[in-house]
Scaffold this active site. Structure first.
Site, PDB file in Angstrom:
ATOM      1  N   HIS A 112      -0.475  17.618 -26.780  1.00 42.89           N
ATOM      2  CA  HIS A 112      -0.702  16.187 -26.536  1.00 42.89           C
ATOM      3  C   HIS A 112      -2.015  15.679 -27.113  1.00 42.89           C
ATOM      4  CE1 HIS A 112       2.765  16.679 -24.028  1.00 42.89           C
ATOM      5  NE2 HIS A 112       2.757  15.404 -23.687  1.00 42.89           N
ATOM      6  N   ARG A 139      -2.837  22.048 -14.276  1.00 44.83           N
ATOM      7  CA  ARG A 139      -1.935  20.968 -14.725  1.00 44.83           C
ATOM      8  C   ARG A 139      -2.317  20.457 -16.113  1.00 44.83           C
ATOM      9  NH1 ARG A 139       0.723  15.951 -11.166  1.00 44.83           N
ATOM     10  NH2 ARG A 139       2.086  15.266 -12.856  1.00 44.83           N
ATOM     11  N   ARG A 168       0.806  -1.232   0.000  1.00 41.54           N
ATOM     12  CA  ARG A 168       0.000   0.000   0.000  1.00 41.54           C
ATOM     13  C   ARG A 168       0.839   1.281   0.000  1.00 41.54           C
ATOM     14  NH1 ARG A 168      -3.163  -3.009   3.587  1.00 41.54           N
ATOM     15  NH2 ARG A 168      -4.911  -3.935   2.478  1.00 41.54           N
ATOM     16  N   LYS A 216       2.955  11.386 -11.242  1.00 41.93           N
ATOM     17  CA  LYS A 216       2.068  10.532 -12.047  1.00 41.93           C
ATOM     18  C   LYS A 216       2.815   9.243 -12.329  1.00 41.93           C
ATOM     19  CE  LYS A 216      -0.905  13.635 -14.690  1.00 41.93           C
ATOM     20  NZ  LYS A 216      -1.306  14.012 -16.046  1.00 41.93           N
ATOM     21  N   HIS A 261      -1.265  12.673 -29.306  1.00 45.25           N
ATOM     22  CA  HIS A 261      -1.718  11.305 -29.017  1.00 45.25           C
ATOM     23  C   HIS A 261      -2.375  10.684 -30.245  1.00 45.25           C
ATOM     24  CE1 HIS A 261      -1.813  12.159 -24.423  1.00 45.25           C
ATOM     25  NE2 HIS A 261      -0.646  11.689 -24.809  1.00 45.25           N
ATOM     26  N   GLU A 303       9.132  18.725 -25.145  1.00 45.26           N
ATOM     27  CA  GLU A 303       8.390  18.954 -23.886  1.00 45.26           C
ATOM     28  C   GLU A 303       8.814  20.275 -23.236  1.00 45.26           C
ATOM     29  OE1 GLU A 303       5.836  17.120 -22.988  1.00 45.26           O
ATOM     30  OE2 GLU A 303       6.156  15.046 -23.625  1.00 45.26           O
ATOM     31  N   HIS A 343       7.389   9.692 -28.436  1.00 45.92           N
ATOM     32  CA  HIS A 343       6.308  10.491 -27.847  1.00 45.92           C
ATOM     33  C   HIS A 343       6.563  12.003 -28.010  1.00 45.92           C
ATOM     34  CE1 HIS A 343       3.406  12.067 -25.024  1.00 45.92           C
ATOM     35  NE2 HIS A 343       4.392  12.647 -24.362  1.00 45.92           N
ATOM     36  N   GLU A 398      -4.433  17.372 -11.251  1.00 50.12           N
ATOM     37  CA  GLU A 398      -4.918  17.817 -12.563  1.00 50.12           C
ATOM     38  C   GLU A 398      -6.404  18.173 -12.573  1.00 50.12           C
ATOM     39  OE1 GLU A 398      -3.011  15.777 -15.855  1.00 50.12           O
ATOM     40  OE2 GLU A 398      -4.670  16.328 -17.149  1.00 50.12           O
ATOM     41  N   LYS A 444       7.601  23.056 -14.169  1.00 48.15           N
ATOM     42  CA  LYS A 444       6.745  21.890 -13.930  1.00 48.15           C
ATOM     43  C   LYS A 444       6.415  21.781 -12.440  1.00 48.15           C
ATOM     44  CE  LYS A 444       5.153  17.481 -14.621  1.00 48.15           C
ATOM     45  NZ  LYS A 444       5.228  16.209 -15.288  1.00 48.15           N
ATOM     46  N   ASN A 473      -0.858  19.393 -21.136  1.00 51.57           N
ATOM     47  CA  ASN A 473      -1.284  18.553 -22.275  1.00 51.57           C
ATOM     48  C   ASN A 473      -1.249  19.302 -23.605  1.00 51.57           C
ATOM     49  OD1 ASN A 473      -1.818  16.344 -20.596  1.00 51.57           O
ATOM     50  ND2 ASN A 473      -3.829  17.167 -20.100  1.00 51.57           N
TER      51      ASN A 473
HETATM   52  N1  NAD Z   1       4.705  10.424 -15.389  1.00 52.30           N
HETATM   53  C1  NAD Z   1       4.695  11.464 -16.161  1.00 52.30           C
HETATM   54  O1  NAD Z   1       4.331  12.573 -15.764  1.00 52.30           O
HETATM   55  C2  NAD Z   1       5.148  11.293 -17.571  1.00 52.30           C
HETATM   56  C3  NAD Z   1       5.350  12.419 -18.377  1.00 52.30           C
HETATM   57  C4  NAD Z   1       5.839  12.224 -19.670  1.00 52.30           C
HETATM   58  C5  NAD Z   1       6.096  10.937 -20.121  1.00 52.30           C
HETATM   59  N2  NAD Z   1       5.874   9.862 -19.313  1.00 52.30           N
HETATM   60  C6  NAD Z   1       6.138   8.494 -19.777  1.00 52.30           C
HETATM   61  O2  NAD Z   1       7.541   8.385 -20.040  1.00 52.30           O
HETATM   62  C7  NAD Z   1       7.745   7.371 -21.001  1.00 52.30           C
HETATM   63  C8  NAD Z   1       8.753   7.850 -22.011  1.00 52.30           C
HETATM   64  O3  NAD Z   1       9.953   8.145 -21.348  1.00 52.30           O
HETATM   65  P1  NAD Z   1      11.320   8.372 -22.163  1.00 52.30           P
HETATM   66  O4  NAD Z   1      11.079   9.276 -23.281  1.00 52.30           O
HETATM   67  O5  NAD Z   1      12.321   8.734 -21.133  1.00 52.30           O
HETATM   68  O6  NAD Z   1      11.576   6.951 -22.803  1.00 52.30           O
HETATM   69  P2  NAD Z   1      12.318   5.608 -22.307  1.00 52.30           P
HETATM   70  O7  NAD Z   1      12.200   5.437 -20.857  1.00 52.30           O
HETATM   71  O8  NAD Z   1      11.839   4.520 -23.185  1.00 52.30           O
HETATM   72  O9  NAD Z   1      13.843   5.909 -22.693  1.00 52.30           O
HETATM   73  C9  NAD Z   1      14.192   6.033 -24.047  1.00 52.30           C
HETATM   74  C10 NAD Z   1      15.346   5.105 -24.423  1.00 52.30           C
HETATM   75  O10 NAD Z   1      16.565   5.656 -23.945  1.00 52.30           O
HETATM   76  C11 NAD Z   1      17.279   4.692 -23.171  1.00 52.30           C
HETATM   77  N3  NAD Z   1      18.064   5.457 -22.207  1.00 52.30           N
HETATM   78  C12 NAD Z   1      17.672   5.954 -21.018  1.00 52.30           C
HETATM   79  N4  NAD Z   1      18.639   6.722 -20.497  1.00 52.30           N
HETATM   80  C13 NAD Z   1      19.675   6.696 -21.357  1.00 52.30           C
HETATM   81  C14 NAD Z   1      20.954   7.314 -21.379  1.00 52.30           C
HETATM   82  N5  NAD Z   1      21.344   8.148 -20.403  1.00 52.30           N
HETATM   83  N6  NAD Z   1      21.779   7.055 -22.432  1.00 52.30           N
HETATM   84  C15 NAD Z   1      21.362   6.256 -23.464  1.00 52.30           C
HETATM   85  N7  NAD Z   1      20.170   5.668 -23.500  1.00 52.30           N
HETATM   86  C16 NAD Z   1      19.319   5.895 -22.462  1.00 52.30           C
HETATM   87  C17 NAD Z   1      16.210   3.804 -22.609  1.00 52.30           C
HETATM   88  O11 NAD Z   1      16.725   2.559 -22.218  1.00 52.30           O
HETATM   89  C18 NAD Z   1      15.267   3.716 -23.816  1.00 52.30           C
HETATM   90  O12 NAD Z   1      15.745   2.784 -24.740  1.00 52.30           O
HETATM   91  C19 NAD Z   1       6.394   7.040 -21.594  1.00 52.30           C
HETATM   92  O13 NAD Z   1       5.967   5.783 -21.122  1.00 52.30           O
HETATM   93  C20 NAD Z   1       5.482   8.147 -21.079  1.00 52.30           C
HETATM   94  O14 NAD Z   1       4.151   7.722 -20.906  1.00 52.30           O
HETATM   95  C21 NAD Z   1       5.407  10.032 -18.071  1.00 52.30           C
HETATM   96 ZN    ZN Z   2       4.425  14.288 -23.033  1.00 50.01          ZN
END
Ligand code: NAD
Ligand code: ZN
Length: 347
Positions: A234, A227, A111, A133, A238, A175, A251, A223, A213, A231
């Site tokens: 987005h 917040r 939990r 999130k 999306h 972003e 993304h 949100e 942020k 988006n």
């Molecule tokens: N929680 C939130 O508020 C929020 C906001 C935006 C996005 N997200 C989520 O984040 C995810 C996308 O995250 P991302 O863009 O970081 O992608 P990711 O986590 O897939 O990373 C991208 C790639 O880079 C690699 N990588 C990571 N660090 C590295 C480094 N220092 N050097 C070389 N390679 C590296 C990873 O292994 C992966 O292959 C999505 O699932 C999205 O939904 C969440």
């Molecule tokens: Zn985003």
């Protein structure tokens, strides 16, 4: 640099975001680092030297398709196998995927246990790691299962980004442009003048984005209001991701396309001038994230807006920039107006 997010009086929790601060990490209970093969092979040795506790390492598969309940269950069972308890802490060491799934496991394990974010992609540093999130995907869509669970600390190190592929850097910059355009004209001017290939400029931009942020999240953690402005780009982005089966664009790249689409509509609605629209376009182009995406079928593109979990009762909430540094939320734009603007993106 240290940014302090204090959520009181809404909730008691408060945490610090350390940006390029040399800090040792020490927790009181058991510790697990959740990461993947790529990140651990590149940067775990560096991190290990800064952790004072013993820890276990749990590696998960790399890729959005593994951000699911099965991977979450794998992590949770590993924690149980190692007899983790309520006082334990998890560290998310990787990009947004590792961050989201680790945060989710921390939210539901016994939990709720503490977790720390150590984001290693630009997107995770400026966006995903701050704000609490967490979640996983299902076959019905992205992030449909999750929880709000704030980390106890975020450690951002810009040197992790030296190994990040250029496309991933661009996705993070999208972003940054998103948050700058809707909240901070000065930051937009800074991005116009700076060169994000230079580490000094990039560092400043990261700190600025995180600060913005953090401010938004503090004002509206769940949100219910402001917040939602995050988006921007987005709603359209999306649909672009959906229409390209999540394969063609990262993304952040889809968000860059979404920003262009939102800006066209904002221009048609009189919220953005020709000059302002051009400034944001130039910013995308300068950072090599001005993509040429063509809509195949307008009707089906429009229908896909309703797949978004943020569309309520047949209403689409659009986020527009209002000039540079301002925003406006609208949920009453007639379909014809939207389609008319989108025509510019058709084949
Ligand atoms: N929680 C939130 O508020 C929020 C906001 C935006 C996005 N997200 C989520 O984040 C995810 C996308 O995250 P991302 O863009 O970081 O992608 P990711 O986590 O897939 O990373 C991208 C790639 O880079 C690699 N990588 C990571 N660090 C590295 C480094 N220092 N050097 C070389 N390679 C590296 C990873 O292994 C992966 O292959 C999505 O699932 C999205 O939904 C969440
Ligand atoms: Zn985003």
């Amino acid at each position: 640099m240290i940014i302090d997010i204090d959520f009181s009086p809404t909730i008691s929790k408060s945490y610090k975001i350390y940006i390029d601060e040399e800090k040792e990490i020490e927790v009181s209970g058991k510790l697990a680092i959740i990461t993947n093969e790529k990140v651990s092979s590149l940067h775990l040795e560096w991190l290990k030297k800064r952790i004072k506790n013993d820890f276990i390492i749990i590696k998960i598969a790399d890729g959005e398709e593994f951000k699911n309940l099965e991977t979450a269950e794998f992590i949770l069972l590993e924690l149980m196998r190692h007899k983790f308890d309520r006082k334990s802490t998890l560290i998310a060491f990787g990009g947004g995927i590792v961050g989201d799934i680790t945060g989710f496991c921390a939210a539901i394990f016994l939990r709720g246990v503490n977790f720390i974010q150590i984001p290693t992609t630009l997107l995770a540093q400026v966006d995903a790691s701050v704000g609490g999130k967490t979640g996983v995907n299902t076959k019905f869509g992205k992030n449909l299962i999750g929880a709000f669970h704030q980390p106890i600390a975020v450690y951002c190190y810009s040197h992790f980004l030296t190994t990040l592929p250029k496309r991933e850097v661009g996705a993070g910059i999208a972003e940054m442009i998103k948050i700058a355009t809707t909240f901070d004209e000065e930051f937009v001017s800074f991005l116009e003048k700076s060169d994000l290939n230079k580490s000094e400029d990039l560092q400043k931009a990261i700190a600025k984005s995180i600060g913005l942020k953090a401010k938004v999240v503090k004002e509206d953690e769940k949100e219910a209001g402001v917040r939602a402005v995050l988006n921007y780009g987005h709603t359209f982005g999306h649909v672009v991701e959906n229409k390209t089966n999540y394969k063609e664009f990262l993304h952040g790249e889809a968000v860059a396309i979404g920003i262009k689409m939102a800006n066209e509509l904002a221009y048609d609605l009189g919220l953005l001038s020709e000059d302002e629209k051009g400034r944001i376009l130039a910013l995308l182009a300068k950072n090599e994230i001005d993509f040429d995406f063509k809509i195949e079928d307008l009707e089906s593109f429009y229908e896909a807006f309703f797949l978004d979990k943020k569309s309520h009762n047949d209403k689409i909430t659009f986020v527009f920039p209002k000039g540079i540094g301002g925003y406006e939320l609208r949920d009453n734009i007639p379909k014809e107006k939207v389609l008319n603007s989108l025509k510019k993106f058709c084949k």
